[in-house]
Motif scaffolding. Sequence first.
Motif, PDB file in Angstrom:
ATOM      1  N   MET A   1       0.835  -0.895  -0.023  1.00 48.19           N
ATOM      2  CA  MET A   1      -0.106  -0.069   0.440  1.00 48.19           C
ATOM      3  C   MET A   1       1.196   0.990  -0.315  1.00 48.19           C
ATOM      4  SD  MET A   1      -3.195   0.961   3.153  1.00 48.19           S
ATOM      5  CE  MET A   1      -4.156   2.535   2.600  1.00 48.19           C
ATOM      6  N   LEU A   2       0.550   2.186  -1.062  1.00 45.91           N
ATOM      7  CA  LEU A   2       1.871   3.824  -1.294  1.00 45.91           C
ATOM      8  C   LEU A   2       0.504   4.602  -0.523  1.00 45.91           C
ATOM      9  CD1 LEU A   2       2.877   3.113  -5.071  1.00 45.91           C
ATOM     10  CD2 LEU A   2       3.837   2.373  -2.312  1.00 45.91           C
ATOM     11  N   LEU A   3       1.291   5.405   0.670  1.00 42.32           N
ATOM     12  CA  LEU A   3       0.898   6.431   1.225  1.00 42.32           C
ATOM     13  C   LEU A   3       0.238   6.880  -0.110  1.00 42.32           C
ATOM     14  CD1 LEU A   3       1.650   7.703   4.212  1.00 42.32           C
ATOM     15  CD2 LEU A   3       1.722   9.251   2.338  1.00 42.32           C
ATOM     16  N   ALA A   4       1.234   7.780  -1.097  1.00 38.89           N
ATOM     17  CA  ALA A   4       0.906   8.328  -2.313  1.00 38.89           C
ATOM     18  C   ALA A   4      -0.746   8.483  -2.902  1.00 38.89           C
ATOM     19  CB  ALA A   4       1.860   8.845  -3.043  1.00 38.89           C
ATOM     20  N   LEU A   5      -0.557   7.319  -2.818  1.00 37.89           N
ATOM     21  CA  LEU A   5      -1.397   6.513  -4.410  1.00 37.89           C
ATOM     22  C   LEU A   5      -3.087   6.361  -2.922  1.00 37.89           C
ATOM     23  CD1 LEU A   5      -0.120   4.744  -6.742  1.00 37.89           C
ATOM     24  CD2 LEU A   5      -0.671   7.056  -6.603  1.00 37.89           C
ATOM     25  N   SER A   6      -2.883   6.889  -2.023  1.00 36.14           N
ATOM     26  CA  SER A   6      -3.862   6.294  -1.047  1.00 36.14           C
ATOM     27  C   SER A   6      -4.215   7.730  -0.698  1.00 36.14           C
ATOM     28  CB  SER A   6      -3.576   5.673   0.428  1.00 36.14           C
ATOM     29  OG  SER A   6      -2.893   4.295   0.406  1.00 36.14           O
ATOM     30  N   THR A   7      -5.996   7.858  -0.404  1.00 34.26           N
ATOM     31  CA  THR A   7      -7.171   8.463   0.297  1.00 34.26           C
ATOM     32  C   THR A   7      -6.515   8.575   2.081  1.00 34.26           C
ATOM     33  OG1 THR A   7      -8.699   7.214   0.557  1.00 34.26           O
ATOM     34  CG2 THR A   7      -8.668   8.593  -1.348  1.00 34.26           C
ATOM     35  N   TRP A   8      -6.972  10.095   2.341  1.00 33.30           N
ATOM     36  CA  TRP A   8      -7.062   9.485   4.014  1.00 33.30           C
ATOM     37  C   TRP A   8      -7.772   8.922   4.572  1.00 33.30           C
ATOM     38  CZ3 TRP A   8     -10.551  10.847   7.287  1.00 33.30           C
ATOM     39  CH2 TRP A   8     -12.387  11.520   6.875  1.00 33.30           C
ATOM     40  N   GLN A   9      -8.942   8.410   3.498  1.00 29.72           N
ATOM     41  CA  GLN A   9      -9.758   7.479   5.118  1.00 29.72           C
ATOM     42  C   GLN A   9      -9.008   6.236   5.118  1.00 29.72           C
ATOM     43  OE1 GLN A   9     -10.761   9.412   2.174  1.00 29.72           O
ATOM     44  NE2 GLN A   9     -12.719   9.855   2.567  1.00 29.72           N
ATOM     45  N   GLU A  10      -8.511   5.867   3.799  1.00 36.09           N
ATOM     46  CA  GLU A  10      -8.065   4.309   3.536  1.00 36.09           C
ATOM     47  C   GLU A  10      -6.455   4.432   4.122  1.00 36.09           C
ATOM     48  OE1 GLU A  10      -8.086   2.987  -1.082  1.00 36.09           O
ATOM     49  OE2 GLU A  10      -6.625   4.920  -0.791  1.00 36.09           O
ATOM     50  N   ILE A  11      -6.210   5.832   5.078  1.00 36.58           N
ATOM     51  CA  ILE A  11      -5.250   5.408   5.885  1.00 36.58           C
ATOM     52  C   ILE A  11      -5.441   5.340   7.459  1.00 36.58           C
ATOM     53  CG2 ILE A  11      -3.092   6.843   7.503  1.00 36.58           C
ATOM     54  CD1 ILE A  11      -2.078   5.720   3.857  1.00 36.58           C
ATOM     55  N   GLU A  12      -6.740   6.094   8.199  1.00 39.95           N
ATOM     56  CA  GLU A  12      -7.118   5.842   9.149  1.00 39.95           C
ATOM     57  C   GLU A  12      -7.698   4.439   9.119  1.00 39.95           C
ATOM     58  OE1 GLU A  12     -10.747   8.308   9.536  1.00 39.95           O
ATOM     59  OE2 GLU A  12      -9.048   9.989  10.375  1.00 39.95           O
ATOM     60  N   ALA A  13      -8.324   3.294   7.928  1.00 40.43           N
ATOM     61  CA  ALA A  13      -8.061   2.175   8.324  1.00 40.43           C
ATOM     62  C   ALA A  13      -7.384   1.617   8.308  1.00 40.43           C
ATOM     63  CB  ALA A  13      -9.326   1.628   6.798  1.00 40.43           C
ATOM     64  N   TYR A  14      -6.033   1.616   7.824  1.00 38.03           N
ATOM     65  CA  TYR A  14      -4.969   0.986   7.296  1.00 38.03           C
ATOM     66  C   TYR A  14      -4.485   1.192   9.145  1.00 38.03           C
ATOM     67  CZ  TYR A  14      -0.009  -0.327   7.810  1.00 38.03           C
ATOM     68  OH  TYR A  14       1.350  -0.651   7.324  1.00 38.03           O
ATOM     69  N   LEU A  15      -4.343   2.490   9.970  1.00 32.50           N
ATOM     70  CA  LEU A  15      -3.946   2.685  11.017  1.00 32.50           C
ATOM     71  C   LEU A  15      -4.840   1.478  12.065  1.00 32.50           C
ATOM     72  CD1 LEU A  15      -3.844   6.280  11.046  1.00 32.50           C
ATOM     73  CD2 LEU A  15      -1.679   4.663  11.934  1.00 32.50           C
ATOM     74  N   GLU A  16      -5.949   0.799  12.021  1.00 38.31           N
ATOM     75  CA  GLU A  16      -6.381   0.379  12.407  1.00 38.31           C
ATOM     76  C   GLU A  16      -5.947  -1.037  12.481  1.00 38.31           C
ATOM     77  OE1 GLU A  16     -10.653   0.161  12.104  1.00 38.31           O
ATOM     78  OE2 GLU A  16     -11.148   1.948  11.915  1.00 38.31           O
ATOM     79  N   ARG A  17      -5.471  -1.545  11.715  1.00 40.16           N
ATOM     80  CA  ARG A  17      -4.645  -2.820  11.209  1.00 40.16           C
ATOM     81  C   ARG A  17      -3.038  -2.675  11.855  1.00 40.16           C
ATOM     82  NH1 ARG A  17      -6.442  -1.372   6.420  1.00 40.16           N
ATOM     83  NH2 ARG A  17      -4.760  -1.722   5.363  1.00 40.16           N
ATOM     84  N   SER A  18      -2.372  -1.153  11.271  1.00 44.00           N
ATOM     85  CA  SER A  18      -1.370  -1.565  12.002  1.00 44.00           C
ATOM     86  C   SER A  18      -0.438   0.177  12.418  1.00 44.00           C
ATOM     87  CB  SER A  18      -0.344  -1.936  11.154  1.00 44.00           C
ATOM     88  OG  SER A  18       0.851  -1.779  11.084  1.00 44.00           O
ATOM     89  N   THR A  19      -0.137   0.292  12.941  1.00 39.35           N
ATOM     90  CA  THR A  19       1.089   1.748  13.266  1.00 39.35           C
ATOM     91  C   THR A  19       1.969   1.841  13.356  1.00 39.35           C
ATOM     92  OG1 THR A  19       1.452   0.755  15.012  1.00 39.35           O
ATOM     93  CG2 THR A  19      -0.806   2.400  15.739  1.00 39.35           C
ATOM     94  N   ALA A  20       2.732   0.762  11.708  1.00 43.14           N
ATOM     95  CA  ALA A  20       3.530   0.689  11.732  1.00 43.14           C
ATOM     96  C   ALA A  20       3.946   1.880  10.280  1.00 43.14           C
ATOM     97  CB  ALA A  20       4.694  -0.369  11.579  1.00 43.14           C
ATOM     98  N   ILE A  21       5.118   2.514   9.632  1.00 42.79           N
ATOM     99  CA  ILE A  21       5.099   2.859   7.949  1.00 42.79           C
ATOM    100  C   ILE A  21       6.931   2.583   7.601  1.00 42.79           C
ATOM    101  CG2 ILE A  21       5.666   5.077   9.525  1.00 42.79           C
ATOM    102  CD1 ILE A  21       3.866   6.366   6.932  1.00 42.79           C
ATOM    103  N   ILE A  22       7.259   2.279   6.034  1.00 37.29           N
ATOM    104  CA  ILE A  22       8.020   1.759   5.939  1.00 37.29           C
ATOM    105  C   ILE A  22       8.141   3.601   4.931  1.00 37.29           C
ATOM    106  CG2 ILE A  22       9.382   1.325   4.369  1.00 37.29           C
ATOM    107  CD1 ILE A  22       7.886  -1.766   4.686  1.00 37.29           C
ATOM    108  N   ILE A  23       9.911   4.614   5.246  1.00 37.45           N
ATOM    109  CA  ILE A  23       9.752   5.217   4.559  1.00 37.45           C
ATOM    110  C   ILE A  23      11.191   5.403   4.065  1.00 37.45           C
ATOM    111  CG2 ILE A  23      10.132   7.664   4.605  1.00 37.45           C
ATOM    112  CD1 ILE A  23       9.171   7.823   7.633  1.00 37.45           C
ATOM    113  N   PRO A  24      11.376   4.582   2.730  1.00 41.49           N
ATOM    114  CA  PRO A  24      12.006   4.782   1.765  1.00 41.49           C
ATOM    115  C   PRO A  24      13.348   6.251   1.781  1.00 41.49           C
ATOM    116  CG  PRO A  24       9.892   4.311   0.455  1.00 41.49           C
ATOM    117  CD  PRO A  24       9.826   4.848   2.061  1.00 41.49           C
TER     118      PRO A  24
END
Length: 244
Positions: A1-24
């Motif tokens: 899942m790419l943050l740049a190609l996601s909506t804020w609602q999708e990020i909120e939903a992701y945060l319910e599953r995980s609070t980790a993020i990869i930053i290249p």
Amino acid sequence: MLLALSTWQEIEAYLERSTAIIIPIGSTEQHGPNGLIGTDSICPTHIAAGMAEKEDMLVAPTISYGMSQHHMAFAGSATLSPSTLMAVVIDIVGSFRQHGFTHFYFLNGHGGNIAPVTSAFSEIYAGHGNDKTSPRCRLANWWRDSAIAALAKELYGNAEGYHATVSEVALSYHAHPEAVKHAEMEPAVAPTDEFYDAADFRRKFPDGRIGSSPQLATVADGERFYQLAVETLTKDFHAFVANS
């Protein structure tokens, strides 16, 4: 899942599953006669995308500028000062923390970033004191993974080198086969030596290589590094989240 190609609602939903993020994170700097200027950003971006394709992980946009002062005698290179890079890392972590992220996995492609990024982590931790809600940060240097280093040694021996390495050029070619370059290089294996500043680097390594033979790089070898990196760094990511 790419943050740049996601909506804020999708990020909120992701945060319910995980609070980790990869930053290249990488750099914009020369990589010898046949290495792409974007190599150090291309490699971690490519690996992170592969990790996110394999599992449910969120990948932030790549930080494509790093601490590259020592390459500034070569056209096309750009650098951030150490303090600027530290500020960027601190602000990005602070921004994502406001939304609930707790674990920040910086997937790094450039050795010059190591000191300022780890110093930024220290500043972040210092700002929290003994706060149990302090964020967790890791700098994962993909080329230093033991399995990656072993493969490079197996394929290239001492010709792998230290800058414009065969492995990183091969991996960048796998990401962008349309951009493969060919160049004659003399000597076949570049020299090695200590250096101080950008002018000294250019004097001692006039074609930009240090100890390497990047003319050996192939897309096929890049595929091997890619698959191995996705596998090993996915395991490292999970270990980081589970143990911190």
